[in-house]
Scaffold this motif. Sequence first.
Motif, PDB file in Angstrom:
ATOM      1  N   GLN A  16      -1.168   9.623   7.203  1.00 28.18           N
ATOM      2  CA  GLN A  16      -0.685   9.285   5.825  1.00 28.18           C
ATOM      3  C   GLN A  16      -1.042   8.146   5.384  1.00 28.18           C
ATOM      4  O   GLN A  16      -2.036   7.474   5.112  1.00 28.18           O
ATOM      5  CB  GLN A  16       0.237   9.324   4.434  1.00 28.18           C
ATOM      6  CG  GLN A  16       0.390  11.260   4.067  1.00 28.18           C
ATOM      7  CD  GLN A  16       1.659  11.479   3.392  1.00 28.18           C
ATOM      8  OE1 GLN A  16       2.531  10.803   3.510  1.00 28.18           O
ATOM      9  NE2 GLN A  16       1.372  12.786   2.442  1.00 28.18           N
ATOM     10  N   GLU A  62     -10.348   7.029   9.403  1.00 28.82           N
ATOM     11  CA  GLU A  62     -10.640   6.863   7.989  1.00 28.82           C
ATOM     12  C   GLU A  62     -11.325   8.626   7.114  1.00 28.82           C
ATOM     13  O   GLU A  62     -11.335   8.623   5.861  1.00 28.82           O
ATOM     14  CB  GLU A  62     -11.537   5.955   7.709  1.00 28.82           C
ATOM     15  CG  GLU A  62     -13.052   5.794   8.578  1.00 28.82           C
ATOM     16  CD  GLU A  62     -11.543   5.421  10.545  1.00 28.82           C
ATOM     17  OE1 GLU A  62     -11.199   5.911  11.185  1.00 28.82           O
ATOM     18  OE2 GLU A  62     -12.159   3.758  10.870  1.00 28.82           O
ATOM     19  N   ALA A  87       0.962   5.402   0.654  1.00 30.51           N
ATOM     20  CA  ALA A  87       0.091   6.301   0.714  1.00 30.51           C
ATOM     21  C   ALA A  87       1.018   7.739   0.179  1.00 30.51           C
ATOM     22  O   ALA A  87       2.342   7.932   0.197  1.00 30.51           O
ATOM     23  CB  ALA A  87      -0.608   6.646   1.867  1.00 30.51           C
ATOM     24  N   VAL A 106      -3.929  10.779   0.007  1.00 33.97           N
ATOM     25  CA  VAL A 106      -4.273  11.170   1.077  1.00 33.97           C
ATOM     26  C   VAL A 106      -4.338  13.015   1.692  1.00 33.97           C
ATOM     27  O   VAL A 106      -3.425  13.678   0.840  1.00 33.97           O
ATOM     28  CB  VAL A 106      -3.649  10.334   2.357  1.00 33.97           C
ATOM     29  CG1 VAL A 106      -3.770  11.520   4.002  1.00 33.97           C
ATOM     30  CG2 VAL A 106      -3.698   9.074   2.291  1.00 33.97           C
ATOM     31  N   ILE A 152      -8.737   3.776   6.181  1.00 33.94           N
ATOM     32  CA  ILE A 152      -8.992   3.692   4.301  1.00 33.94           C
ATOM     33  C   ILE A 152      -9.685   2.532   3.324  1.00 33.94           C
ATOM     34  O   ILE A 152     -10.737   2.003   3.522  1.00 33.94           O
ATOM     35  CB  ILE A 152      -9.102   4.862   3.730  1.00 33.94           C
ATOM     36  CG1 ILE A 152      -9.183   6.631   3.295  1.00 33.94           C
ATOM     37  CG2 ILE A 152      -9.023   4.841   1.834  1.00 33.94           C
ATOM     38  CD1 ILE A 152      -8.466   7.362   3.098  1.00 33.94           C
ATOM     39  N   LEU A 153      -8.505   1.688   3.545  1.00 32.50           N
ATOM     40  CA  LEU A 153      -8.895   0.078   3.239  1.00 32.50           C
ATOM     41  C   LEU A 153      -9.671  -0.369   4.286  1.00 32.50           C
ATOM     42  O   LEU A 153     -10.059  -1.609   3.347  1.00 32.50           O
ATOM     43  CB  LEU A 153      -7.514   0.321   3.049  1.00 32.50           C
ATOM     44  CG  LEU A 153      -6.844   0.590   1.658  1.00 32.50           C
ATOM     45  CD1 LEU A 153      -4.913  -0.348   1.041  1.00 32.50           C
ATOM     46  CD2 LEU A 153      -7.692   0.726   0.404  1.00 32.50           C
ATOM     47  N   ALA A 205      -3.904   5.895   5.373  1.00 32.82           N
ATOM     48  CA  ALA A 205      -4.380   4.575   3.930  1.00 32.82           C
ATOM     49  C   ALA A 205      -4.561   3.023   4.244  1.00 32.82           C
ATOM     50  O   ALA A 205      -5.923   2.910   3.975  1.00 32.82           O
ATOM     51  CB  ALA A 205      -3.138   4.682   3.488  1.00 32.82           C
ATOM     52  N   THR A 238      -2.248  -1.057  -4.136  1.00 30.27           N
ATOM     53  CA  THR A 238      -2.879  -0.113  -3.616  1.00 30.27           C
ATOM     54  C   THR A 238      -2.106   1.289  -3.452  1.00 30.27           C
ATOM     55  O   THR A 238      -1.761   1.442  -2.481  1.00 30.27           O
ATOM     56  CB  THR A 238      -3.683  -0.751  -2.938  1.00 30.27           C
ATOM     57  OG1 THR A 238      -3.265  -1.705  -3.313  1.00 30.27           O
ATOM     58  CG2 THR A 238      -4.828  -0.593  -3.091  1.00 30.27           C
ATOM     59  N   ILE A 260       0.631  -1.339  -0.087  1.00 34.01           N
ATOM     60  CA  ILE A 260      -0.123   0.031  -0.226  1.00 34.01           C
ATOM     61  C   ILE A 260       1.130   1.209  -0.033  1.00 34.01           C
ATOM     62  O   ILE A 260       1.738   1.011   0.825  1.00 34.01           O
ATOM     63  CB  ILE A 260      -1.012  -0.252   1.043  1.00 34.01           C
ATOM     64  CG1 ILE A 260      -1.362  -1.712   1.090  1.00 34.01           C
ATOM     65  CG2 ILE A 260      -1.930   0.989   1.341  1.00 34.01           C
ATOM     66  CD1 ILE A 260      -2.191  -1.460   2.542  1.00 34.01           C
ATOM     67  N   VAL A 303      -3.138   5.039  -2.460  1.00 32.03           N
ATOM     68  CA  VAL A 303      -4.466   5.855  -1.109  1.00 32.03           C
ATOM     69  C   VAL A 303      -3.695   7.415  -1.809  1.00 32.03           C
ATOM     70  O   VAL A 303      -2.981   7.634  -1.086  1.00 32.03           O
ATOM     71  CB  VAL A 303      -4.354   5.333  -0.098  1.00 32.03           C
ATOM     72  CG1 VAL A 303      -5.626   5.948   0.583  1.00 32.03           C
ATOM     73  CG2 VAL A 303      -4.850   4.402  -0.115  1.00 32.03           C
TER      74      VAL A 303
END
Length: 758
Positions: free
Chosen positions: A746, A527, A456, A480, A753-754, A750, A476, A454, A478
């Motif tokens: 950050q 989140e 961010a 921020v 949020i996931l 991230a 992935t 992940i 994200v």
Amino acid sequence: MAGHRIEIRGTVQGVGFRPWVCRLARRVGVVGRVRNDSRGVTIEAFASNDALGRFVEELRKDTLPAAEIAELRETAIPDEHVDAFVIVSSDADGQKALSIPPDLATCEDCIEELFDRHDRRFEYAFTNCTACGPRFTIATGIPYDRAATTMSGFVMCEACKAEYEDVEDRRFHAQPNACPACGPALRLDRLDGGATTQIDVLADATELLSRGGVLAVKGLGGFHLACDATDGAAVRRLRERKHRDEKPFAVMVESLAAARALAEISSEEEMLLTAAERPVVLLRRRQDAGLAVEVSPDTSLIGLFLPYTPLHQLLVAAVQRPVVMTSANVSDEPICSDNDEARRRLEGIADAIVLHDREVAMRCDDSVSQVIAGVPTIMRRSRGFVPRPFYLSRPVARPVLACGAHLKNTFCIAMGDTAYFGPHIGDLETVATLDFFEEAIERMQTILSVRPEIVAHDLHPGYWSTRYASSRKEVTLVGVQHHHAHVVSLMAEHGMTGPVLGVAYDGTGFGEDGTSWGGEFLLCSAERYERLATFRPIRLAGGDLAMREVWRIGYALLHDAYDGAPPSDSIALLGDVPSSSLQLVKQMIERELNSPQARGVGRYFDGFGALALGRARSTYEGQVAIALDQVANESVADAYPYDIDRTRTPWELDLRPAVRAAVDELGAAAPAGDVSARFHNALVAATAELLEALWADRGNLPVALTGGVFQNAWLAAGIESVIGNKNKVLRHSAVPPGDGGIALGQALIADAILGDNG
Ligand code: ZN
Ligand code: ZN
Ligand code: FE
């Protein structure tokens, strides 16, 4: 007999902790074992209940200087029949974690030997022991042992080897252990055509400094440029050659007593100065300091630090006066670390270089700390702190790399219940800095044995860090929001998961409404955030240029406050700006040409500073804000008026009434210090009023004060004293309030949020 398992977390690896435990156990009559594990150190101890009690009591006292026990947990285990207390090798099957500690300042024992004529390490610039010395900056891989450091090429002599292998010795398993017979050696290279010397290096270096020369010195995390801090001509020369106009230089002094001769030092500040991390500490300069004004023109703050390597100790002891020690780079490039690179890049800047044959594996700038309204606060977290772990109150589900901010970049890697900040990288605006950014991320991933899935990054699509994130394969991404990240970093520092009312005041950050943000009231959890209030935007004619030509911001404030027709005598406040330039900026604002809107409180400081101080220009970010802060007259208690527009969503703080009041006062020849104080007081009052109103709306939430503007003690203390008796106020201490601290937020955002946590 009884058995106890004692698990200790904190800074306990690579600092001589296991031998210390071993000696302690033998002293109090405890048998068993100690080993490093993935989270710290585990001890299995067997003895009478009495002896075990004494053992734990001594452990808790934590008297080993470089160690820091964050947590100590005891559980009973079955008794075992063992004969002695031993150190066992690390737990191999546990979760891999970082075994490399941060660099530690030279300890008292090593300093004593350094100045002892009869010691075999007399004046040896590379002496160290388990309690001190280089770590992170010499590590090339894991696990942290000599083979995986830049000391691997030096073969220990018999005497060093004996120390290294003796559990009772201070140098037991001190990986960089060395002496003049077997270790690195100093050398002085002239860059002005003279010959290289390997004898009397210190004498030559001292002579050069005393003559007003500029000397490059290889330190732990890279090279410094040094000159006599009492010699104005020398400091000017350094500024000219380094292309650094007015930004303050840090000054190294021999001792705490020498620091006291230059600055006012409180007990908190003394603790920062003498800590094993040895940060540069921002202090109030004494009037009679005797430093060249060129060291820190136009600010009464001075950054002082104490020597943290034997080489620094020897140098400042020989020079016998304060020495400017600034990262060896040109303007915004990263710090030089490699010998050849340094010779190349410092030609024409330094007259000579003191270097040596121990390589810097990882560049690491000096850290910077400051006591802000009573709170010791780290402003730049780098050498001495990196890669010390930061414990999270809630683990992340999968490892995350957070790319950090665009300016003052520091990245962060979170895995399990720990987060690791990388070193200070700098502003991601030059190719050399970008290279350093990528290289440092690779290095941290290597030493943590992790490849985050992940990544961010900031929401700004054009930032180089965002492009870097997009270039990572099989991850992935994200995005921020900048101020959300500021607030969540502060929450994490306090072990809170929210919700909190975040007050994020800074210079700039990409907003989601097409304006640049920086005066934000955000209701935050990890989140999500809801933006409840902000500042009325200012047009920055010329974009980033306005941050250097702050008169443009001053003019924008006037233009807005007087509906495009400011009284002509208020224009005189903008210093030496030609009327043709004013006309041009007026048109740019009115036609909205290259004039992005910004809400950053930092920009309000720039604009008010331009007006109150009659200053047209700023040579580095924050210069005018700091100048405005410093003139503030503490005896002025009243505030300028302001409005809060609650018809908008989010609410908008409108400082136009304050601008008009300031113009009236300045027109009546009021001192800048009074104007500054009333401006500060208006910000305090407005912030408090907004918070009261938001509490009434949203419930009594804790308040998180974050963002670079909270380096301003007047604001931090003012807001805290107005609202602190009604509610909990969070402030930064271990994580920087500025952009160097946002990567932690950050990473956690991230992860949240996931949402695959748990
Ligand atoms: Zn030592
Ligand atoms: Zn040796
Ligand atoms: Fe920021």
